[in-house]
Design a protein around this motif. Sequence first.
Motif, PDB file in Angstrom:
ATOM      1  N   ARG A  18       0.862  -1.202   0.000  1.00 27.60           N
ATOM      2  CA  ARG A  18       0.000   0.000   0.000  1.00 27.60           C
ATOM      3  C   ARG A  18       0.889   1.239   0.000  1.00 27.60           C
ATOM      4  NH1 ARG A  18      -0.407   3.892   2.613  1.00 27.60           N
ATOM      5  NH2 ARG A  18       1.043   2.960   4.089  1.00 27.60           N
ATOM      6  N   ARG A  19       0.519   2.210  -0.794  1.00 28.17           N
ATOM      7  CA  ARG A  19       1.267   3.460  -0.841  1.00 28.17           C
ATOM      8  C   ARG A  19       0.312   4.633  -0.778  1.00 28.17           C
ATOM      9  NH1 ARG A  19       5.325   0.967  -0.194  1.00 28.17           N
ATOM     10  NH2 ARG A  19       4.893   2.005   1.750  1.00 28.17           N
ATOM     11  N   ASP A  20       0.835   5.787  -0.384  1.00 27.71           N
ATOM     12  CA  ASP A  20       0.087   7.026  -0.562  1.00 27.71           C
ATOM     13  C   ASP A  20       0.393   7.515  -1.971  1.00 27.71           C
ATOM     14  OD1 ASP A  20      -1.361   9.366   1.028  1.00 27.71           O
ATOM     15  OD2 ASP A  20       0.078  10.242  -0.358  1.00 27.71           O
ATOM     16  N   ARG A  22       0.102  10.150  -5.130  1.00 27.31           N
ATOM     17  CA  ARG A  22      -0.177  11.558  -5.496  1.00 27.31           C
ATOM     18  C   ARG A  22      -0.017  11.788  -6.985  1.00 27.31           C
ATOM     19  NH1 ARG A  22       4.228  12.261  -1.103  1.00 27.31           N
ATOM     20  NH2 ARG A  22       3.190  11.101   0.511  1.00 27.31           N
ATOM     21  N   LYS A  95       5.186  16.691  -4.554  1.00 25.66           N
ATOM     22  CA  LYS A  95       3.778  16.691  -4.978  1.00 25.66           C
ATOM     23  C   LYS A  95       2.995  16.011  -3.855  1.00 25.66           C
ATOM     24  CE  LYS A  95       0.556  15.278  -8.622  1.00 25.66           C
ATOM     25  NZ  LYS A  95      -0.361  16.385  -8.360  1.00 25.66           N
ATOM     26  N   LEU A  96       2.089  16.741  -3.262  1.00 21.16           N
ATOM     27  CA  LEU A  96       1.437  16.233  -2.056  1.00 21.16           C
ATOM     28  C   LEU A  96      -0.062  16.005  -2.219  1.00 21.16           C
ATOM     29  CD1 LEU A  96       3.397  18.358   0.583  1.00 21.16           C
ATOM     30  CD2 LEU A  96       3.751  15.962  -0.014  1.00 21.16           C
ATOM     31  N   GLU A  97      -0.530  15.945  -3.447  1.00 20.23           N
ATOM     32  CA  GLU A  97      -1.943  15.676  -3.689  1.00 20.23           C
ATOM     33  C   GLU A  97      -2.161  15.312  -5.158  1.00 20.23           C
ATOM     34  OE1 GLU A  97      -3.735  17.886  -5.833  1.00 20.23           O
ATOM     35  OE2 GLU A  97      -1.789  18.818  -6.159  1.00 20.23           O
ATOM     36  N   TRP A 141      -8.345   2.148   2.469  1.00 20.37           N
ATOM     37  CA  TRP A 141      -7.034   2.253   1.827  1.00 20.37           C
ATOM     38  C   TRP A 141      -6.517   0.863   1.431  1.00 20.37           C
ATOM     39  CZ3 TRP A 141      -3.556   6.536   4.386  1.00 20.37           C
ATOM     40  CH2 TRP A 141      -2.589   6.981   3.483  1.00 20.37           C
ATOM     41  N   TRP A 153      -4.050  10.531   0.693  1.00 24.61           N
ATOM     42  CA  TRP A 153      -4.726  11.302   1.761  1.00 24.61           C
ATOM     43  C   TRP A 153      -4.259  12.738   1.660  1.00 24.61           C
ATOM     44  CZ3 TRP A 153      -5.782   8.873   7.186  1.00 24.61           C
ATOM     45  CH2 TRP A 153      -6.431   9.803   8.019  1.00 24.61           C
ATOM     46  N   VAL A 154      -5.185  13.650   1.525  1.00 27.13           N
ATOM     47  CA  VAL A 154      -4.840  15.074   1.472  1.00 27.13           C
ATOM     48  C   VAL A 154      -5.237  15.724   2.793  1.00 27.13           C
ATOM     49  CG1 VAL A 154      -5.140  17.260   0.255  1.00 27.13           C
ATOM     50  CG2 VAL A 154      -5.312  15.103  -1.008  1.00 27.13           C
ATOM     51  N   SER A 155      -4.233  16.022   3.610  1.00 28.55           N
ATOM     52  CA  SER A 155      -4.553  16.638   4.910  1.00 28.55           C
ATOM     53  C   SER A 155      -4.108  18.088   4.971  1.00 28.55           C
ATOM     54  CB  SER A 155      -3.914  15.840   6.042  1.00 28.55           C
ATOM     55  OG  SER A 155      -2.518  15.781   5.859  1.00 28.55           O
ATOM     56  N   ILE A 156      -3.500  18.570   3.882  1.00 25.65           N
ATOM     57  CA  ILE A 156      -3.046  19.965   3.871  1.00 25.65           C
ATOM     58  C   ILE A 156      -4.218  20.807   3.353  1.00 25.65           C
ATOM     59  CG2 ILE A 156      -1.232  21.521   3.058  1.00 25.65           C
ATOM     60  CD1 ILE A 156       0.400  18.849   2.543  1.00 25.65           C
ATOM     61  N   PRO A 190       7.784   4.466   0.501  1.00 29.01           N
ATOM     62  CA  PRO A 190       7.171   5.783   0.645  1.00 29.01           C
ATOM     63  C   PRO A 190       8.001   6.837  -0.089  1.00 29.01           C
ATOM     64  CG  PRO A 190       7.240   4.671   2.770  1.00 29.01           C
ATOM     65  CD  PRO A 190       8.003   3.801   1.805  1.00 29.01           C
ATOM     66  N   LEU A 192       8.422   9.902   0.590  1.00 26.97           N
ATOM     67  CA  LEU A 192       9.205  10.760   1.493  1.00 26.97           C
ATOM     68  C   LEU A 192      10.481  10.051   1.944  1.00 26.97           C
ATOM     69  CD1 LEU A 192       6.454  12.479   3.711  1.00 26.97           C
ATOM     70  CD2 LEU A 192       7.644  13.369   1.688  1.00 26.97           C
TER      71      LEU A 192
HETATM   72  C1  LIG Z   1      -3.168  11.168   8.499  1.00 27.73           C
HETATM   73  C2  LIG Z   1      -2.364  11.233   7.214  1.00 27.73           C
HETATM   74  C3  LIG Z   1      -2.319  12.415   6.500  1.00 27.73           C
HETATM   75  C4  LIG Z   1      -1.567  12.493   5.318  1.00 27.73           C
HETATM   76  N1  LIG Z   1      -1.568  13.642   4.573  1.00 27.73           N
HETATM   77  C5  LIG Z   1      -0.912  13.694   3.413  1.00 27.73           C
HETATM   78  C6  LIG Z   1      -0.961  14.851   2.566  1.00 27.73           C
HETATM   79  O1  LIG Z   1      -1.630  15.843   2.856  1.00 27.73           O
HETATM   80  N2  LIG Z   1      -0.276  14.831   1.408  1.00 27.73           N
HETATM   81  C7  LIG Z   1       0.480  13.743   1.049  1.00 27.73           C
HETATM   82  O2  LIG Z   1       1.096  13.789  -0.024  1.00 27.73           O
HETATM   83  N3  LIG Z   1       0.536  12.636   1.806  1.00 27.73           N
HETATM   84  C8  LIG Z   1      -0.149  12.593   2.965  1.00 27.73           C
HETATM   85  N4  LIG Z   1      -0.104  11.460   3.732  1.00 27.73           N
HETATM   86  C9  LIG Z   1       0.681  10.303   3.274  1.00 27.73           C
HETATM   87  C10 LIG Z   1       1.974  10.120   4.048  1.00 27.73           C
HETATM   88  O3  LIG Z   1       2.921  11.072   3.655  1.00 27.73           O
HETATM   89  C11 LIG Z   1       2.463   8.697   3.757  1.00 27.73           C
HETATM   90  O4  LIG Z   1       1.532   7.809   4.292  1.00 27.73           O
HETATM   91  C12 LIG Z   1       3.825   8.408   4.359  1.00 27.73           C
HETATM   92  O5  LIG Z   1       4.785   9.219   3.778  1.00 27.73           O
HETATM   93  C13 LIG Z   1       4.203   6.935   4.174  1.00 27.73           C
HETATM   94  O6  LIG Z   1       4.104   6.595   2.807  1.00 27.73           O
HETATM   95  P1  LIG Z   1       3.171   5.418   2.301  1.00 27.73           P
HETATM   96  O7  LIG Z   1       1.767   5.744   2.718  1.00 27.73           O
HETATM   97  O8  LIG Z   1       3.332   5.431   0.806  1.00 27.73           O
HETATM   98  O9  LIG Z   1       3.645   4.161   2.937  1.00 27.73           O
HETATM   99  C14 LIG Z   1      -0.847  11.362   4.887  1.00 27.73           C
HETATM  100  C15 LIG Z   1      -0.918  10.164   5.609  1.00 27.73           C
HETATM  101  C16 LIG Z   1      -1.676  10.096   6.759  1.00 27.73           C
HETATM  102  C17 LIG Z   1      -1.765   8.793   7.508  1.00 27.73           C
END
Ligand SMILES: Cc1cc2nc3c(=O)[nH]c(=O)nc-3n(C[C@H](O)[C@H](O)[C@H](O)COP(=O)(O)O)c2cc1C
Length: 216
Positions: A18-20, A22, A95-97, A141, A153-156, A190, A192
């Motif tokens: 699983r990955r986040d 964007r 890139k965060l979204e 997820w 997940w976009v939390s910004i 990840p 990051l």
């Molecule tokens: C509560 C929460 C909020 C997050 N908000 C953002 C966000 O706004 N933008 C983003 O690019 N990633 C966001 N992430 C993703 C994290 O950066 C990511 O889960 C973390 O770097 C680990 O990477 P992975 O999910 O690919 O394993 C969020 C993750 C969580 C759990």
Amino acid sequence: MNITQSERDAVYKTIFSRRDVRGEFKPDQIPDDVLMQVLKAAHHAPSVGFMQPWDFIIVKNADTKKKIKDAFALAHAEAADMFEDEKREMYKSFKLEGITEAPIGICVTCDRTRNGPVVIGRTAIPEMDLFSSVCAVQNLWLAARAENLGVGWVSIIHNEALQEILKTPDHIVPVAYLCVGYVSFFHEKPELEKAGWLNRENIESLIHYEHWASKT
Ligand SMILES: Cc1cc2nc3c(=O)[nH]c(=O)nc-3n(C[C@H](O)[C@H](O)[C@H](O)COP(=O)(O)O)c2cc1C
């Protein structure tokens, strides 16, 4: 019901891959039955006192996505100023979204009033309802990953902005805005971590025995 070895392998494969997401969203539509399955997985998350405080707002409209993207841009600019020098430049380069690229957005919310004022298990720690909605997010997820769908997940973004754009009543708290769609690929690690922002912590250093100070 016992879980077999191959089923166990599939669960761990899903968890570890699983990955986040964007930047890798494809425009391909998500079939309704697949979306429903993923939402059903979210709905089967654990919740305090079986409160099930979540709702799911599905966003497909391009104008709505644009408004959410604008709200992100504002919060993102505010956030950049919070980091120092080098980190600020690095932060700005990420890139965060994937708000407009992802075919759908899902806002997972928490109805803090659902099923009355006294909820089993939420009596000492009132945030337990919010945590329950987060459990739904994690189920969603992982189910999405099992369907080869990416989630970001976009939390910004300020909750007030989400509440206004999505027209939620006052007692509904947005818990997560998720971008969901098929992807060109999943990163192995990840992003990051790859970028050298932070490393994965060593699990041994996070495990304590009997009390905080004891590591053995
Ligand atoms: C509560 C929460 C909020 C997050 N908000 C953002 C966000 O706004 N933008 C983003 O690019 N990633 C966001 N992430 C993703 C994290 O950066 C990511 O889960 C973390 O770097 C680990 O990477 P992975 O999910 O690919 O394993 C969020 C993750 C969580 C759990």
